[in-house]
Design a protein around this motif. Structure first.
Motif, PDB file in Angstrom:
ATOM      1  N   SER A 283       0.817  -1.212   0.015  1.00 44.52           N
ATOM      2  CA  SER A 283       0.075  -0.065   0.080  1.00 44.52           C
ATOM      3  C   SER A 283       1.023   1.425   0.030  1.00 44.52           C
ATOM      4  O   SER A 283       1.814   1.199   0.760  1.00 44.52           O
ATOM      5  CB  SER A 283      -0.789   0.091   1.296  1.00 44.52           C
ATOM      6  N   CYS A 284       0.541   2.290  -0.952  1.00 48.49           N
ATOM      7  CA  CYS A 284       1.092   3.551  -0.898  1.00 48.49           C
ATOM      8  C   CYS A 284       0.223   4.361  -0.157  1.00 48.49           C
ATOM      9  O   CYS A 284      -1.024   4.412  -0.301  1.00 48.49           O
ATOM     10  CB  CYS A 284       1.196   4.171  -2.111  1.00 48.49           C
ATOM     11  N   VAL A 285       0.661   5.263   0.876  1.00 50.10           N
ATOM     12  CA  VAL A 285      -0.022   6.009   1.824  1.00 50.10           C
ATOM     13  C   VAL A 285       0.659   7.374   1.725  1.00 50.10           C
ATOM     14  O   VAL A 285       1.960   7.828   1.804  1.00 50.10           O
ATOM     15  CB  VAL A 285       0.296   5.669   3.222  1.00 50.10           C
ATOM     16  N   ALA A 286      -0.309   8.460   1.321  1.00 45.71           N
ATOM     17  CA  ALA A 286       0.093   9.748   1.107  1.00 45.71           C
ATOM     18  C   ALA A 286      -0.451  10.537   2.346  1.00 45.71           C
ATOM     19  O   ALA A 286      -1.700  10.573   2.532  1.00 45.71           O
ATOM     20  CB  ALA A 286      -0.397  10.243   0.074  1.00 45.71           C
ATOM     21  N   SER A 287       0.357  11.554   3.292  1.00 48.09           N
ATOM     22  CA  SER A 287      -0.074  12.234   3.889  1.00 48.09           C
ATOM     23  C   SER A 287       0.407  13.565   3.859  1.00 48.09           C
ATOM     24  O   SER A 287       1.836  13.789   3.733  1.00 48.09           O
ATOM     25  CB  SER A 287       0.057  11.573   5.502  1.00 48.09           C
ATOM     26  N   ASN A 288      -0.289  14.647   4.241  1.00 49.35           N
ATOM     27  CA  ASN A 288       0.438  15.919   4.353  1.00 49.35           C
ATOM     28  C   ASN A 288      -0.216  16.620   5.618  1.00 49.35           C
ATOM     29  O   ASN A 288      -0.411  17.878   5.584  1.00 49.35           O
ATOM     30  CB  ASN A 288       0.013  16.889   3.096  1.00 49.35           C
ATOM     31  N   ASN A 289      -0.700  15.951   6.607  1.00 51.37           N
ATOM     32  CA  ASN A 289      -1.333  16.635   7.855  1.00 51.37           C
ATOM     33  C   ASN A 289      -2.598  17.188   7.407  1.00 51.37           C
ATOM     34  O   ASN A 289      -3.182  18.058   8.359  1.00 51.37           O
ATOM     35  CB  ASN A 289      -0.276  17.705   8.416  1.00 51.37           C
ATOM     36  N   VAL A 290      -3.487  16.934   6.398  1.00 47.93           N
ATOM     37  CA  VAL A 290      -4.615  17.640   6.039  1.00 47.93           C
ATOM     38  C   VAL A 290      -5.711  16.404   5.818  1.00 47.93           C
ATOM     39  O   VAL A 290      -5.284  15.744   5.196  1.00 47.93           O
ATOM     40  CB  VAL A 290      -4.674  18.449   4.805  1.00 47.93           C
ATOM     41  N   GLY A 291      -6.589  16.256   6.974  1.00 46.60           N
ATOM     42  CA  GLY A 291      -7.543  15.345   6.913  1.00 46.60           C
ATOM     43  C   GLY A 291      -6.952  14.016   6.948  1.00 46.60           C
ATOM     44  O   GLY A 291      -6.008  14.006   7.617  1.00 46.60           O
ATOM     45  N   ASN A 292      -7.485  12.871   6.561  1.00 50.44           N
ATOM     46  CA  ASN A 292      -7.078  11.525   6.557  1.00 50.44           C
ATOM     47  C   ASN A 292      -6.128  11.479   5.345  1.00 50.44           C
ATOM     48  O   ASN A 292      -6.278  11.971   4.367  1.00 50.44           O
ATOM     49  CB  ASN A 292      -8.263  10.552   6.383  1.00 50.44           C
ATOM     50  N   PRO A 293      -5.044  10.492   5.613  1.00 47.63           N
ATOM     51  CA  PRO A 293      -4.176  10.118   4.735  1.00 47.63           C
ATOM     52  C   PRO A 293      -4.728   9.288   3.497  1.00 47.63           C
ATOM     53  O   PRO A 293      -5.862   8.902   3.695  1.00 47.63           O
ATOM     54  CB  PRO A 293      -3.310   9.146   5.460  1.00 47.63           C
ATOM     55  N   ALA A 294      -4.305   9.540   2.320  1.00 46.79           N
ATOM     56  CA  ALA A 294      -4.928   8.659   1.194  1.00 46.79           C
ATOM     57  C   ALA A 294      -4.142   7.387   1.169  1.00 46.79           C
ATOM     58  O   ALA A 294      -3.012   7.400   1.219  1.00 46.79           O
ATOM     59  CB  ALA A 294      -4.729   9.489  -0.164  1.00 46.79           C
ATOM     60  N   LYS A 295      -4.645   6.521   0.551  1.00 48.90           N
ATOM     61  CA  LYS A 295      -4.040   5.032   0.543  1.00 48.90           C
ATOM     62  C   LYS A 295      -4.524   4.351  -0.449  1.00 48.90           C
ATOM     63  O   LYS A 295      -5.732   4.270  -1.026  1.00 48.90           O
ATOM     64  CB  LYS A 295      -4.333   4.118   1.787  1.00 48.90           C
ATOM     65  N   LYS A 296      -3.740   3.626  -1.307  1.00 49.42           N
ATOM     66  CA  LYS A 296      -3.990   2.765  -2.479  1.00 49.42           C
ATOM     67  C   LYS A 296      -3.238   1.834  -2.269  1.00 49.42           C
ATOM     68  O   LYS A 296      -2.091   1.582  -1.961  1.00 49.42           O
ATOM     69  CB  LYS A 296      -3.686   3.605  -3.923  1.00 49.42           C
ATOM     70  N   SER A 297      -3.912   0.564  -2.555  1.00 50.78           N
ATOM     71  CA  SER A 297      -3.303  -0.943  -2.526  1.00 50.78           C
ATOM     72  C   SER A 297      -3.026  -1.637  -3.869  1.00 50.78           C
ATOM     73  O   SER A 297      -3.989  -1.547  -4.925  1.00 50.78           O
ATOM     74  CB  SER A 297      -3.752  -1.755  -1.499  1.00 50.78           C
ATOM     75  N   THR A 298      -2.205  -2.564  -3.950  1.00 48.85           N
ATOM     76  CA  THR A 298      -2.235  -3.622  -5.054  1.00 48.85           C
ATOM     77  C   THR A 298      -1.556  -4.816  -4.435  1.00 48.85           C
ATOM     78  O   THR A 298      -0.826  -4.730  -3.453  1.00 48.85           O
ATOM     79  CB  THR A 298      -1.299  -2.938  -6.243  1.00 48.85           C
ATOM     80  N   THR A 299      -1.952  -5.899  -4.864  1.00 49.02           N
ATOM     81  CA  THR A 299      -1.505  -7.125  -4.544  1.00 49.02           C
ATOM     82  C   THR A 299      -0.528  -7.899  -5.745  1.00 49.02           C
ATOM     83  O   THR A 299      -0.505  -7.784  -6.894  1.00 49.02           O
ATOM     84  CB  THR A 299      -2.727  -8.172  -4.454  1.00 49.02           C
ATOM     85  N   ILE A 300       0.648  -8.278  -5.072  1.00 52.96           N
ATOM     86  CA  ILE A 300       1.883  -9.056  -5.763  1.00 52.96           C
ATOM     87  C   ILE A 300       1.452 -10.711  -5.633  1.00 52.96           C
ATOM     88  O   ILE A 300       1.646 -10.933  -4.451  1.00 52.96           O
ATOM     89  CB  ILE A 300       3.169  -8.307  -5.394  1.00 52.96           C
ATOM     90  N   VAL A 301       1.316 -11.193  -6.515  1.00 53.04           N
ATOM     91  CA  VAL A 301       1.042 -12.720  -6.795  1.00 53.04           C
ATOM     92  C   VAL A 301       2.396 -13.272  -7.402  1.00 53.04           C
ATOM     93  O   VAL A 301       2.681 -12.844  -8.493  1.00 53.04           O
ATOM     94  CB  VAL A 301      -0.028 -12.949  -7.312  1.00 53.04           C
ATOM     95  N   VAL A 302       3.225 -14.093  -6.711  1.00 51.92           N
ATOM     96  CA  VAL A 302       4.591 -14.354  -7.400  1.00 51.92           C
ATOM     97  C   VAL A 302       4.255 -16.161  -7.801  1.00 51.92           C
ATOM     98  O   VAL A 302       3.957 -16.922  -7.117  1.00 51.92           O
ATOM     99  CB  VAL A 302       5.596 -14.709  -6.188  1.00 51.92           C
ATOM    100  N   ARG A 303       4.393 -16.126  -9.019  1.00 50.22           N
ATOM    101  CA  ARG A 303       4.291 -17.495  -9.615  1.00 50.22           C
ATOM    102  C   ARG A 303       5.472 -18.495  -9.321  1.00 50.22           C
ATOM    103  O   ARG A 303       6.534 -18.065  -8.628  1.00 50.22           O
ATOM    104  CB  ARG A 303       4.590 -17.384 -11.352  1.00 50.22           C
ATOM    105  N   GLY A 304       5.423 -19.715  -9.654  1.00 54.08           N
ATOM    106  CA  GLY A 304       6.567 -20.750  -9.302  1.00 54.08           C
ATOM    107  C   GLY A 304       6.691 -21.486 -10.779  1.00 54.08           C
ATOM    108  O   GLY A 304       6.072 -21.585 -11.581  1.00 54.08           O
ATOM    109  N   ARG A 305       7.800 -22.209 -10.686  1.00 57.98           N
ATOM    110  CA  ARG A 305       8.242 -23.004 -11.531  1.00 57.98           C
ATOM    111  C   ARG A 305       8.132 -22.695 -13.128  1.00 57.98           C
ATOM    112  O   ARG A 305       7.814 -23.038 -13.908  1.00 57.98           O
ATOM    113  CB  ARG A 305       7.494 -24.195 -11.383  1.00 57.98           C
TER     114      ARG A 305
END
Length: 901
Positions: A283-305
């Motif tokens: 998750s990337c979290v952005a904060s500038n001390n104004v209101g609530n921090p903004a948050k965006k997330s992504t899922t990393i799936v690691v293959r095998g073989r």
């Protein structure tokens, strides 16, 4: 004998008291107390720093020896010891934490009398953490807010403070500023204090509030999820799309901390040579001390073989079992061209797995030309390894639910290790219920709360691309059918109709599921009028009143019903007349009746007069504003009123200068219709023949000039004696036009928050003119409009004067205009105007590029006739007398030539 018995019992009682006694208890403390104070005489407060050792000893007396038990209850949250209680004299807590503060109880009992209980309150103080955002301060203890500019406590009429307690963040103080004003843009300090207890100093942080302050917003420049191979370098890019001050970007992971080898540079997170252990949600979290921090997330799936090369045909693969080379056979099929897997990959399928197949399998990849070391990966297959399997339980597809229900879409998943299930819509462009394109599930169940009709469709459940055994994902489809009641129109309709006329009401079905509508019913109030089965070939039902009578007035309801519920159309049938509409553009509606009274010409039209029975009269009600009593009279109507017909009634005997509230109600055979109300306001006439008008703004009424409601800001009335010029000393007049510092004038203040191009418009009252002479010919009316202006400062913008005639919606070109610095002195402007109907003068000031741009006006005059000797700085927009004569001559010549043709 009785005396001997009493003596014996008394002796026995004394002996027992000496032998047995009830318990008593008191608490003493040891350790490093910062402070000990008495509280309510019987209890004490023991203050200790976080991380130090707490020791409380319970001193008891009594025989037999009392049993001791320690318990604890926190201030507002019940908090017991891990073992529920401690059964010894001394309570010992090493490295005490903040949440271990509270009230501690020592209870002693030995079966004689009531148990003895004493308590002591323990306050654990720490070096507090705090987070301060725009008007939100999180502190662990006492907080006070003050304005850094002047250190003044904020006015509670403009500020509200809320207090919230949480175990992790401590006490939360929220400062809210309501209806922000320019003076609110300042620096604020958030001060956290524990009153210097335990030597902990105050902490503070300063926050600057400006008109550009905004909460953060961000965007991830990656897909979700991200499927990668082991050993691959992954870069996640996060950018800010908004926020003032500029937000700070940080990265967090569901694994509590980022991988040790990860590199964060600005908004970019790089994971070199990723492993399966590093898979998860980032998750990337952005904060500038104004209101609530903004948050965006992504899922990393690691293959095998899987190993890739470009071009893929340059790769060679080999398989080993327990270190020995493995060849393709009937039960162990090795493929490199499987159409279900990506090119440049290999696949090992073990058919009919047996106990002898358990072991370590190694896949080795290398380039044909060499030069790069071989890459290999091991897969252990044992009795606990099970390939994934995905099925839909019987009876779970299609799944039928009603709108508003909570549904669970289920796919049975098996396999060791158990794979994550990815849910998506079969229609790839349709989003999931939470707005995302894909949702995760660890148990194979997708739960949807408050399901809606838009969620009907096919949902795909799919195993994540690698679960430690097989690269080929498994998938299944679950069909969701959401039933909902019929959607109908109109939802509500008002029907106005005259007596004896027919009324037809139609309720139309727009959509429904199941689409087969079972039945309908029509009701008047709660009385059933008609019901029946819905015609499958029609999408509507109607109800007809052949001849409306008084009993037919009321609310009609049509219920259209299917298996999921009912859709409802409502019709309000009435014979009430529509309200009249007052006509506000009456020419000269107000006149002088007598010295102390005035009259008003009231005009109106009737809305849809033919919709109901003929209007026979109007009930007129009038009352003085501020009084309760209404005076009423009826205004009879002779003929049928036409649509748009203008009706008139003169109101007389109105007392100067009072205002009146007027109510007008139409009357038909039905009775009274809907009313309309307006306010009549008295305004003294301003020199109706314009022989001479003069305004120097000395009175607060400013000669009935008004501020335009559609401009950016207002003109301000000031005198040099009261105007504060310390912030802009190099602009604006030092006295009024007559040279008096106590005299008043109007000016535009160009300091913040004004910006370049902002407009302020001052509008004069209406001036009436005589339109015709005694011979019925139109006279060319001419008036001289004059005023004094002061335009001093290096940022002076523009001053415009407009002529606005009655009925004119927008302003045309100005009749006078001037821009730029004109020096520190008052100058006069005069311009001739030629209105053809009643008119107004509009003075417009436009803010220049800076704060030294104040424009002032004073001593406005309006006289009959052309201007004599106008000043030389008149704008080219103001036509001179000669220009008008030249235009008149040109028109006459063209007319004569046209006549000769």
């Amino acid at each position: 004998i009785n005396l001997h018995r009493q003596l014996l019992w008394a002796f026995l009682a004394v002996f027992l008291r000496l032998l047995f006694s009830p318990p008593t208890v008191r608490i003493i403390h040891s350790g490093h107390a910062c402070n000990v104070e008495e509280e309510r005489h019987t209890e004490r407060v023991y203050t200790i720093r976080e991380g130090e050792t707490l020791e409380l000893t319970c001193l008891v007396t009594g025989h037999p020896r009392p049993q001791i038990r320690w318990t604890k209850t926190a201030g507002s949250v019940s908090d017991r010891f891990q073992d529920s209680s401690v059964f010894n004299d001394t309570l010992h807590i090493a490295k005490i934490l903040r949440n271990q503060g509270g009230r501690y109880y020592c209870k002693a009992e030995n079966g004689l009398g009531s148990p003895a209980i004493k308590s002591i309150r323990v306050d654990v103080y720490c070096k507090f953490r705090y987070f301060c955002s725009l008007l939100l301060c999180f502190v662990s203890f006492f907080l006070k807010l003050q304005n850094v500019l002047g250190h003044l406590f904020l006015s509670m009429q403009h500020v509200s403070c809320l207090s919230v307690w949480s175990e992790l963040q401590g006490e939360t103080k929220i400062l809210k500023l309501k209806n922000l004003r320019p003076q609110d843009y300042a620096n604020y300090s958030c001060i956290a204090s524990v009153r210097n207890v335990c030597g902990i100093p105050d902490r503070s942080v300063i926050f600057g509030l400006t008109n550009k302050t905004a909460s953060p917003s961000i965007k991830l420049l990656v897909e979700d999820p991200i499927v990668v191979n082991p050993g691959q370098t992954v870069s996640l890019v996060c950018i800010t799309t908004g926020g003032e001050p500029t937000p700070t970007l940080t990265w967090v992971s569901t694994n509590d901390s980022l991988p040790q080898r990860s590199v964060v540079k600005g908004g970019t997170l790089t994971l070199p040579a990723i492993t399966s252990d590093e898979a998860g949600v980032y998750s990337c979290v952005a904060s500038n001390n104004v209101g609530n921090p903004a948050k965006k997330s992504t899922t990393i799936v690691v293959r095998g073989r899987k190993v890739e090369a470009t071009p893929p045909e340059e790769l060679t693969f080999s398989w080993l079992k327990n270190g020995r080379s493995l060849r393709s056979s009937e039960r162990m099929v090795i493929t490199q061209t499987d159409p279900d897997i990506s090119p440049g990959t290999t696949n090992l399928d073990i058919i009919d797995l047996k106990f002898t197949d358990f072991g370590t399998y190694t896949c080795v990849a290398a380039l044909k030309g060499g030069g790069i070391p071989e890459i290999s990966i091991d897969v252990n297959i044992s009795s606990t390894t099970v390939p994934p399997s995905l099925t839909v339980p019987r009876g779970k597809s299609p799944l039928v639910a009603r709108e508003g229900d909570t549904v669970e879409l289920e796919c049975l998943v098996s396999g060791k290790p158990k794979p994550i299930i990815l849910w998506s819509r079969a229609d790839k462009e349709a989003p999931m219920p939470d707005g995302s394109m894909q949702m995760e599930s660890y148990d194979g169940v997708l739960r949807i709360v408050n399901v809606s009709r838009e969620m009907t469709g096919s949902y795909r459940c799919q195993t994540s691309q690698y679960n430690g055994f097989n690269v080929k994902p498994r998938e299944a489809v679950v069909e969701l059918i959401v039933q909902y009641p019929p959607t109908v129109e109109p939802v509500h309709m008002e029907v106005r109709q005259g007596l004896g006329r027919p009324v037809v009401m139609t309720c139309r079905v727009l959509r429904a599921h199941p689409s087969r509508v079972l039945r309908f019913e029509w009701l008047l109030s709660n009385r059933l009028l008609h019901a029946g089965a819905f015609d499958p070939h029609k999408d509507e039902t109607e109800y007809t009143i052949r001849s409306l009578n008084r009993e037919g007035w009321g609310e009609y309801t049509c219920n259209v019903i299917n298996e999921a519920g009912a859709g409802k159309c409502t019709f309000q049938v009435t014979g009430k007349a529509y309200p009249p509409e007052f006509y506000y553009d009456t020419y000269s509606p107000l006149w002088q009746n007598r010295p102390r009274v005035y009259g008003f010409k009231l005009q109106w039209t009737q809305m849809n007069p033919g919709a109901v029975d003929r209007i026979v009269a109007y009930r007129l009600g009038i009352r003085q504003v501020g009084l309760q009593r209404w005076w009423e009279q009826e205004i009879p109507v002779g003929d049928t009123i036409g649509k748009g017909e203008l009706m008139t009634h003169n109101l007389t005997e109105l007392i100067k200068p009072e205002s009146y509230e007027v109510r007008l109600t139409p009357i038909t055979r039905f009775g009274e219709g809907d009313s309309t109300i307006r306010i009549i306001t008295y305004s003294a006439p301003i020199n109706p023949h314009l022989r001479e008008f003069h305004c120097s703004f000395e009175e607060e009424a400013i000669c009935m000039f008004t501020q335009d409601k559609n401009d950016d800001f207002d003109w301000t009335r000031h005198s040099a004696a009261t105007r504060d010029t310390k912030y802009t000393p190099n602009t604006g007049p030092g006295a009024d036009r007559a040279g008096s510092k106590q005299g008043f004038y109007m000016y535009i203040e160009t300091s913040r928050p004004r910006k370049e191009g902002d407009q302020a418009r001052l509008v004069s009252p209406f001036f009436n003119i005589a339109l015709k002479n005694s011979y019925g010919l139109t006279n060319p009316s001419a008036y001289c409009f004059g005023f004094f202006y002061h335009m001093y400062g290096k940022h002076i913008g523009t001053l415009n004067a407009f002529l606005k005639q009655k009925g004119q919606v927008t302003l045309e070109a100005p009749v006078w205009s001037l821009s730029g610095n004109q020096g520190d002195r008052w100058k006069q402007a005069k311009v001739s105007i030629h209105p053809t109907t009643s008119f107004q003068i509009v003075l417009e000031g436009i803010r220049g590029p800076g704060i030294e741009g104040d424009i002032a006006i004073d001593d406005i005059t309006l006289e009959e006739g052309e201007c004599r000797d106008p000043p030389p700085n008149i704008s080219a927009n103001a036509l001179s007398t000669s220009s008008h004569i030249w235009l008149l001559c040109t028109t006459l010549v063209l007319t004569l030539l046209e006549g000769q043709r």
